[in-house]
Write a protein that holds these residues in place. Structure first.
Motif, PDB file in Angstrom:
ATOM      1  N   ASP A 146     -20.016  -0.418  36.288  1.00 23.85           N
ATOM      2  CA  ASP A 146     -21.436  -0.529  36.640  1.00 23.85           C
ATOM      3  C   ASP A 146     -22.289  -0.852  35.414  1.00 23.85           C
ATOM      4  O   ASP A 146     -23.210  -1.675  35.484  1.00 23.85           O
ATOM      5  CB  ASP A 146     -21.924   0.781  37.275  1.00 23.85           C
ATOM      6  CG  ASP A 146     -21.409   0.968  38.701  1.00 23.85           C
ATOM      7  OD1 ASP A 146     -20.899  -0.011  39.261  1.00 23.85           O
ATOM      8  OD2 ASP A 146     -21.519   2.088  39.230  1.00 23.85           O
ATOM      9  N   GLU A 170     -29.807   2.897  41.725  1.00 17.99           N
ATOM     10  CA  GLU A 170     -28.852   3.989  41.939  1.00 17.99           C
ATOM     11  C   GLU A 170     -29.513   5.223  42.542  1.00 17.99           C
ATOM     12  O   GLU A 170     -28.869   5.995  43.257  1.00 17.99           O
ATOM     13  CB  GLU A 170     -28.175   4.375  40.623  1.00 17.99           C
ATOM     14  CG  GLU A 170     -27.296   3.302  40.014  1.00 17.99           C
ATOM     15  CD  GLU A 170     -28.085   2.312  39.157  1.00 17.99           C
ATOM     16  OE1 GLU A 170     -27.451   1.493  38.473  1.00 17.99           O
ATOM     17  OE2 GLU A 170     -29.320   2.362  39.183  1.00 17.99           O
ATOM     18  N   GLU A 190     -15.701   3.657  37.336  1.00 19.08           N
ATOM     19  CA  GLU A 190     -16.826   3.144  38.116  1.00 19.08           C
ATOM     20  C   GLU A 190     -18.062   2.951  37.255  1.00 19.08           C
ATOM     21  O   GLU A 190     -18.731   1.907  37.331  1.00 19.08           O
ATOM     22  CB  GLU A 190     -17.135   4.109  39.268  1.00 19.08           C
ATOM     23  CG  GLU A 190     -18.284   3.641  40.147  1.00 19.08           C
ATOM     24  CD  GLU A 190     -18.559   4.606  41.283  1.00 19.08           C
ATOM     25  OE1 GLU A 190     -19.732   4.992  41.460  1.00 19.08           O
ATOM     26  OE2 GLU A 190     -17.596   4.974  41.986  1.00 19.08           O
ATOM     27  N   TYR A 191     -18.385   3.940  36.417  1.00 19.96           N
ATOM     28  CA  TYR A 191     -19.590   3.841  35.588  1.00 19.96           C
ATOM     29  C   TYR A 191     -19.428   2.828  34.461  1.00 19.96           C
ATOM     30  O   TYR A 191     -20.407   2.193  34.040  1.00 19.96           O
ATOM     31  CB  TYR A 191     -19.965   5.225  35.034  1.00 19.96           C
ATOM     32  CG  TYR A 191     -20.809   6.024  35.991  1.00 19.96           C
ATOM     33  CD1 TYR A 191     -22.202   5.984  35.935  1.00 19.96           C
ATOM     34  CD2 TYR A 191     -20.219   6.801  36.986  1.00 19.96           C
ATOM     35  CE1 TYR A 191     -22.974   6.701  36.823  1.00 19.96           C
ATOM     36  CE2 TYR A 191     -20.990   7.520  37.885  1.00 19.96           C
ATOM     37  CZ  TYR A 191     -22.367   7.468  37.803  1.00 19.96           C
ATOM     38  OH  TYR A 191     -23.145   8.176  38.696  1.00 19.96           O
TER      39      TYR A 191
END
Length: 393
Positions: free
Chosen positions: A243, A148, A239-240
């Motif tokens: 992820d 990331e 999103e996190y």
């Protein structure tokens, strides 16, 4: 005696780095000596003082709370899946990564994390003799992850020469992301995890200063962090969360494959040669274990754990260390634990090269070419951290 072995260990690590150096005349001795002294002071502070132990207790306590909160969500979804009293590895060690990932996303969204990373990076650049970009990248790698982090320096990737790109990738491989730290703390004593996090940060600068020395032109060292595309708060959360779950599943899949493969190889070697593959690796790595301050009587077994981390990953090695930890002295256990806390393994080469290639294909191919040299340097960082810890334990 331990101090003599530690000095020998430092000389061996520096010698191995020197052999691989691409510009020996440009190695800056003063920052290297300064950073080694800082490493020793910080490890002594964290492991041998009341203040250090209190700080680690606070740090570990925070992660213990976070893991408890994560457990509430895991229990809601998977409650009743496991028998009472059992602790499935995926549920209790890997899935909490999802919640930690969410917290990182929130701090990123609120711009708290970028501010901290940039501030610490600028401070470190005054000590390590490297560029501001390299210093920022090392701190960012330790907070948001080895793949990331490259998103935040996307603008610079296409402009960076190979030697600066090497340093950025070396930092990503030498450190570990905060999303994984909680999982490590369930397998290794928190004080060794925290100590390794700090030592590896400086160790990465030390080793790259020898293997890959250079001077950055101040005019080419603009720290312009890439702004992530603006999202709504709940888009960011989604999103996190996804992820974090991907990381947990990927680590779980790698563990299934690596543990099964290691068991099969060990069995085959045992049947044919009456010695396991891991024991053979232990003998090969035992000299390294010895210069790290581990006694001869424990060096072979410790070497096997160290080699296992290199050829598989740190999770597999930590799981095996937990099984045989009682056979080691407390000092040896601490030294090995510090060595294991990093992403220095073969799979990380592919992860980092893939991350860079997804952002800039040309630079990704460059990273792939020096992949083995990255692993060589990152492994020396782990050995260096272990040697420094052996001085204070």
């Amino acid at each position: 005696m331990k101090y003599i072995i530690a000095i020998i260990g430092l000389l061996v690590v520096f010698g191995l780095a020197y052999v691989a150096s691409n510009n020996r005349k440009n190695i800056k001795i003063k920052p290297i000596i300064l950073m080694v002294i800082i490493q020793v002071i910080l490890s002594a502070l964290l492991l041998n003082t009341t203040l250090g132990l209190d700080l680690i207790k606070v740090f570990a306590g925070v992660f213990s709370k976070l893991l408890g909160y994560a457990g509430a969500g895991i229990s809601f979804v998977f409650g009743g899946l496991a028998n009472k009293g059992e602790m499935p590895f995926f549920l209790n060690v890997l899935l909490p990564i999802v919640f930690i990932s969410v917290l990182i996303g929130i701090f990123q969204y609120l711009k708290i994390l970028p501010f901290i990373m940039k501030a610490i990076g600028l401070l470190l650049s005054k000590v390590n003799g490297m560029g501001k970009l390299e210093s920022y990248n090392a701190v960012a790698s330790a907070m948001i992850g080895q793949s990331e982090v490259f998103i935040t320096v996307k603008k610079q990737l296409g402009l960076l020469p190979a030697h600066r790109l090497y340093t950025l990738c070396a930092s990503a491989m030498s450190t570990v992301s905060m999303s994984i730290v909680g999982a490590y703390m369930t397998m290794v004593e928190p004080r060794y995890v925290v100590t390794a996090l700090v030592l590896n940060l400086f160790g990465g600068f030390i080793i790259t200063s020898i293997i890959n020395p250079y001077t950055v032109d101040p005019n080419e060292d603009i720290l312009d962090i890439q702004e992530v595309e603006k999202q709504s708060f709940f888009e960011m959360l989604g999103e996190y969360i996804i992820d974090g779950f991907k990381v947990a599943v990927i680590v779980g899949a790698m563990l299934i494959g690596f543990v099964a493969l290691m068991a099969a190889i060990n069995n085959i070697f045992d049947l044919i040669f009456h010695i396991t593959f891991q024991e053979i690796l232990g003998y090969i790595f035992s000299p390294i274990a010895f210069i790290m301050g581990i006694p001869f009587s424990e060096a072979v077994q410790a070497g096997g754990i160290m080699a296992e981390k290199l050829v598989t990953n740190e999770f597999v090695a930590m799981m095996d260390l937990a099984k045989i930890g009682d056979s080691f002295s407390p000092r040896t256990l601490g030294i090995i634990s510090v060595f294991l806390v990093s992403f220095a393994n073969f799979s990380s080469i592919g992860i980092i090269a893939g991350a860079v290639k997804s952002l800039n294909e040309k630079k990704g191919n460059v990273v792939a070419k020096f992949g083995l040299k990255l692993l060589y340097g990152a492994t020396l960082v782990s050995v260096l951290s272990a040697v420094v810890v052996s001085i204070v334990l």
